[in-house]
Design a protein around this motif. Structure first.
Motif, short mmCIF file in Angstrom:
data_model
loop_
_atom_site.label_atom_id
_atom_site.label_comp_id
_atom_site.label_asym_id
_atom_site.label_seq_id
_atom_site.Cartn_x
_atom_site.Cartn_y
_atom_site.Cartn_z
N GLY A 10 0.81 -1.22 0.00
CA GLY A 10 0.00 0.00 0.00
C GLY A 10 0.83 1.25 0.00
N ASP A 11 0.42 2.22 0.81
CA ASP A 11 1.04 3.54 0.79
C ASP A 11 2.32 3.59 1.63
OD1 ASP A 11 0.18 3.57 3.41
OD2 ASP A 11 -1.29 5.16 3.11
N GLY A 12 2.96 4.75 1.60
CA GLY A 12 4.21 4.95 2.32
C GLY A 12 4.07 4.85 3.83
N ASN A 13 2.90 5.18 4.37
CA ASN A 13 2.72 5.10 5.82
C ASN A 13 2.87 3.67 6.31
OD1 ASN A 13 2.34 7.81 6.37
ND2 ASN A 13 0.17 7.71 5.86
N MET A 14 2.33 2.74 5.57
CA MET A 14 2.46 1.34 5.97
C MET A 14 3.92 0.89 5.89
SD MET A 14 0.29 -1.87 4.57
CE MET A 14 -0.71 -2.51 5.90
N ILE A 15 4.63 1.34 4.87
CA ILE A 15 6.04 1.00 4.72
C ILE A 15 6.83 1.58 5.90
CG2 ILE A 15 8.12 1.32 3.30
CD1 ILE A 15 6.21 1.33 0.85
N GLN A 17 5.84 2.09 8.88
CA GLN A 17 5.50 1.38 10.12
C GLN A 17 6.11 -0.01 10.20
OE1 GLN A 17 1.26 1.44 10.49
NE2 GLN A 17 1.16 3.67 10.32
N MET A 18 6.47 -0.59 9.08
CA MET A 18 7.07 -1.93 9.07
C MET A 18 8.54 -1.79 9.44
SD MET A 18 5.37 -3.22 5.51
CE MET A 18 6.06 -4.86 5.53
N ARG A 19 8.91 -2.26 10.63
CA ARG A 19 10.28 -2.11 11.13
C ARG A 19 10.81 -3.43 11.69
NH1 ARG A 19 12.62 3.21 10.90
NH2 ARG A 19 10.88 4.59 10.43
N ASN A 20 12.12 -3.63 11.56
CA ASN A 20 12.74 -4.78 12.20
C ASN A 20 13.34 -4.34 13.54
OD1 ASN A 20 15.21 -3.55 11.64
ND2 ASN A 20 15.78 -4.98 10.02
N ASP A 21 14.11 -5.20 14.19
CA ASP A 21 14.67 -4.90 15.51
C ASP A 21 15.64 -3.72 15.51
OD1 ASP A 21 13.22 -7.01 16.53
OD2 ASP A 21 14.92 -8.41 16.56
N GLN A 22 16.27 -3.47 14.39
CA GLN A 22 17.19 -2.33 14.28
C GLN A 22 16.48 -1.04 13.87
OE1 GLN A 22 18.02 -5.30 12.39
NE2 GLN A 22 19.04 -6.04 14.24
N GLY A 23 15.18 -1.13 13.63
CA GLY A 23 14.42 0.04 13.22
C GLY A 23 14.42 0.28 11.72
N ASN A 24 14.93 -0.68 10.96
CA ASN A 24 14.96 -0.55 9.50
C ASN A 24 13.59 -0.87 8.92
OD1 ASN A 24 17.75 0.04 9.29
ND2 ASN A 24 18.22 -2.12 9.50
N ASN A 25 13.13 -0.02 7.99
CA ASN A 25 11.91 -0.32 7.26
C ASN A 25 12.29 -0.96 5.91
OD1 ASN A 25 12.38 1.75 5.31
ND2 ASN A 25 11.45 3.27 6.64
N PRO A 26 11.33 -1.34 5.10
CA PRO A 26 11.67 -2.00 3.82
C PRO A 26 12.57 -1.18 2.91
CG PRO A 26 9.39 -2.44 4.35
CD PRO A 26 9.89 -1.43 5.37
N GLN A 35 18.98 -2.78 -4.09
CA GLN A 35 17.83 -3.01 -4.96
C GLN A 35 17.22 -1.67 -5.40
OE1 GLN A 35 15.44 -5.58 -2.51
NE2 GLN A 35 16.68 -7.35 -3.00
N ALA A 36 17.87 -1.07 -6.37
CA ALA A 36 17.48 0.27 -6.83
C ALA A 36 16.04 0.32 -7.35
CB ALA A 36 18.45 0.76 -7.91
N ASP A 37 15.60 -0.72 -8.05
CA ASP A 37 14.23 -0.73 -8.57
C ASP A 37 13.21 -0.72 -7.44
OD1 ASP A 37 15.24 -0.79 -11.12
OD2 ASP A 37 14.93 -2.94 -11.40
N MET A 38 13.46 -1.50 -6.39
CA MET A 38 12.56 -1.51 -5.24
C MET A 38 12.58 -0.16 -4.53
SD MET A 38 10.73 -4.19 -4.96
CE MET A 38 10.15 -4.00 -3.30
N CYS A 39 13.76 0.44 -4.43
CA CYS A 39 13.86 1.77 -3.82
C CYS A 39 12.98 2.76 -4.58
CB CYS A 39 15.31 2.26 -3.83
SG CYS A 39 16.41 1.38 -2.71
N MET A 40 13.07 2.72 -5.91
CA MET A 40 12.28 3.62 -6.75
C MET A 40 10.79 3.40 -6.53
SD MET A 40 12.49 6.01 -9.15
CE MET A 40 13.90 5.84 -10.20
N MET A 42 9.24 2.26 -3.92
CA MET A 42 8.80 2.72 -2.60
C MET A 42 8.78 4.23 -2.48
SD MET A 42 10.21 -0.05 0.12
CE MET A 42 11.43 -1.01 -0.74
N VAL A 43 9.81 4.90 -2.98
CA VAL A 43 9.82 6.36 -2.85
C VAL A 43 8.82 7.01 -3.79
CG1 VAL A 43 12.13 6.50 -1.89
CG2 VAL A 43 11.82 6.74 -4.34
N ASP A 44 8.42 6.31 -4.84
CA ASP A 44 7.33 6.83 -5.67
C ASP A 44 6.02 6.85 -4.89
OD1 ASP A 44 8.87 7.42 -7.88
OD2 ASP A 44 8.37 5.57 -8.96
N ARG A 45 5.89 5.97 -3.91
CA ARG A 45 4.72 5.96 -3.02
C ARG A 45 4.77 7.10 -2.01
NH1 ARG A 45 0.60 2.06 -3.84
NH2 ARG A 45 1.56 0.51 -5.15
#
Length: 112
Positions: A10-15, A17-26, A35-40, A42-45
């Motif tokens: 979905g949107d960027g807010n959900m991304i 909120q998704m965090r691991n133990d180090q606080g990293n989101n997707p 993974q430049a394509d995945m980065c693109m 997500m930031v387009d969202r």
């Protein structure tokens, strides 16, 4: 596969909120893995994802530089600068300990 996954998330807010133990989101994970394509996708969202910080204060842009992931770094930098223009705030380029993207790339010699 990546487009479908980001579509499901979905949107960027959900991304954000998704965090691991180090606080990293997707986006942190995609940037650190190069993974430049995945980065693109997500930031387009949500462009503000680039400013999200983990527990060490590292942004996805910072992690891309730290791990020598040039394409992911350039993708995130381009998206941020082309949408924000030139500005004086470079806080997304430093982590909590004061080290900057420049420090970690010189010390690690990773962006050659």
């Amino acid at each position: 596969m990546g487009k479908r996954l980001v579509g499901i998330v979905g949107d960027g807010n959900m991304i954000k909120q998704m965090r691991n133990d180090q606080g990293n989101n997707p986006l942190h994970l995609a940037a650190s893995l190069g993974q430049a394509d995945m980065c693109m996708l997500m930031v387009d969202r949500d462009l503000e994802l680039i400013m999200s910080r983990n527990m060490d204060g590292e942004t996805p842009l910072f992690l891309a530089a730290l791990h020598g992931r040039k394409q992911a770094f350039y993708t995130l930098h381009y998206k941020w600068s082309s949408n924000r223009g030139q500005h004086e705030d470079f806080s997304h380029c430093k982590r909590n300990d004061g080290n900057s993207i420049l420090h970690v790339t010189i010390l690690g010699g990773v962006l050659r």
